[in-house]
Write an enzyme that holds these catalytic residues in place. Sequence first.
Site, PDB file in Angstrom:
ATOM      1  N   GLU A   1       0.786  -1.180   0.108  1.00  0.00           N
ATOM      2  CA  GLU A   1       0.020   0.175  -0.016  1.00  0.00           C
ATOM      3  C   GLU A   1       0.957   1.374  -0.091  1.00  0.00           C
ATOM      4  OE1 GLU A   1      -2.574  -0.327   3.301  1.00  0.00           O
ATOM      5  OE2 GLU A   1      -3.516  -2.058   2.599  1.00  0.00           O
ATOM      6  N   GLU A   6      -5.448  -8.709   0.892  1.00  0.00           N
ATOM      7  CA  GLU A   6      -5.807  -8.041   2.334  1.00  0.00           C
ATOM      8  C   GLU A   6      -7.522  -7.796   2.112  1.00  0.00           C
ATOM      9  OE1 GLU A   6      -4.070  -5.104   4.355  1.00  0.00           O
ATOM     10  OE2 GLU A   6      -2.150  -5.928   3.997  1.00  0.00           O
TER      11      GLU A   6
HETATM   12  O1  IFM Z   1      -3.326  -3.237   9.231  1.00  0.00           O
HETATM   13  C1  IFM Z   1      -3.306  -2.785   8.242  1.00  0.00           C
HETATM   14  C2  IFM Z   1      -2.226  -3.262   7.325  1.00  0.00           C
HETATM   15  O2  IFM Z   1      -0.935  -3.151   7.895  1.00  0.00           O
HETATM   16  C3  IFM Z   1      -2.159  -2.718   5.994  1.00  0.00           C
HETATM   17  N1  IFM Z   1      -3.661  -3.021   5.465  1.00  0.00           N
HETATM   18  C4  IFM Z   1      -4.870  -2.497   5.928  1.00  0.00           C
HETATM   19  C5  IFM Z   1      -4.677  -3.020   7.584  1.00  0.00           C
HETATM   20  C6  IFM Z   1      -5.641  -2.656   8.524  1.00  0.00           C
HETATM   21  O3  IFM Z   1      -5.855  -1.091   8.619  1.00  0.00           O
END
Ligand code: IFM
Length: 456
Positions: free
Chosen positions: A168, A356
């Site tokens: 990200e 994710e």
């Molecule tokens: O915890 C984070 C992760 O490190 C990166 N993506 C979003 C998750 C939730 O906020």
Amino acid sequence: MEFTKEDFGEDFKWGVSTAAYQIEGAHNSHGKGLSIWDVFSQKRRAIANNHNGNTACDFYNRYSEDILLLHKLNIPNYRFSISWSRILPHGTGAINSKGVDFYNHVIDLCLELNIEPWITLYHWDLPHELEQKGGWTNREVIHWFSYFVDCCIRQFGDRVKHWMILNEPMVFTGAGYFLGVHAPGKKGLSNFLAAAHHAALCQAEGGRIIRSVRNDCKIGTTFSYSHIEPKNNTDKNVAAAIKVDALLNRMFIEPLLGMGYPDKELAILKRMERFMQPGDEGKLAFDMDFVGLQNYTREIVGYAPFMPFVKAKIIKADKRKVERTLMNWEIYPPSIYHALKRWNEYPGVKEIVVTENGAAFSDELVNENVQDVDRVNFLQDHIEQVLKAKKEGVEVSGYFVWTFLDNFEWAEGFHPRFGLVHVDFETQKRIVKASGNWYREFIKQSLLKEIPDALP
Ligand code: IFM
């Protein structure tokens, strides 16, 4: 739930994701150097309740029980990140063999238990010594990062076949170098644009390095993506939504695909030219084997004349009185479907993995049980949207839950719990939540090896 794992096909990858700083702890053990998060989290009020990740889930010391637990949960793919300063305490130069040993143990145990390791190279924990030289705002970061990538692929590439370059980039450059709410706590447009351009160059360069060293690995990188809609269809609100979409959803994936920055829609990105050097446009592009989608919510955007640079603002979920998670993120499963459909339209995207997806809810521990029905529903509803997209021809080949263990949620500290497994941060006891049991049953693998006797 009217679908099963079989609907996704045999090759579909099911997994869970974690990140080094959020779970490992052992922040100064065995030669590890400090990272920007080690330093930032010591600042007063930087993190909710003054929490820090010094110990976190103590995964560094408990990795064998935790990986056995992954096995017990039938999880065939495990995505984790490498702490750069654990293997290169100064960012470049001498390798810390103890740090390398740790990741070798993690990888080898995963493989022994038929769990495929997936590595994210950079999940936000830049070595502090590099930040002292400007961190992501210093163009030298491309050399530092290249050294790190080269080191990782040579150490672990014989066994790890799935690599993600960055996690990200929009979040770590936006929150860390524009808003100052994440490490290293820098602010302002200039810091942001410099950091963003260098991160965009690194995501492509990292891919090139891995491919030059090995030809038997799948290479990807991950992006946050939230489906964006204007609050209504007036011209001003629609224009505001287009700008926010360019900033949050397009700014990193499009240069990677050879399309350049979306500066027609977001004029402020023209100022990126200050940091561009001849030949950079070509260097921003790389042909990834897959892209990682990280989706949690959708955003509703309105025109806001006083907001600097974008003249737009996100209307938070509580203001809209919609169903939301503990992060104040709207629960909106079709967002993941829209993301998949849209990315599938990009000619350069070959394969998408949902790297994710998950949610934080106010879990209650009652009699050693967490009945997190909200999370089970959240996961089912999102997985169903992934299936819908897949049935419509989207090349989506995997789904990873964020996250395995409750952990350190950055500026929010330990309060929001996203895990399939509850962690008592005082005792480090793990308790599988109802969602963990549900996921275990859903992805049951007949091919997994027998569970060894010594289970936690
Ligand atoms: O915890 C984070 C992760 O490190 C990166 N993506 C979003 C998750 C939730 O906020």
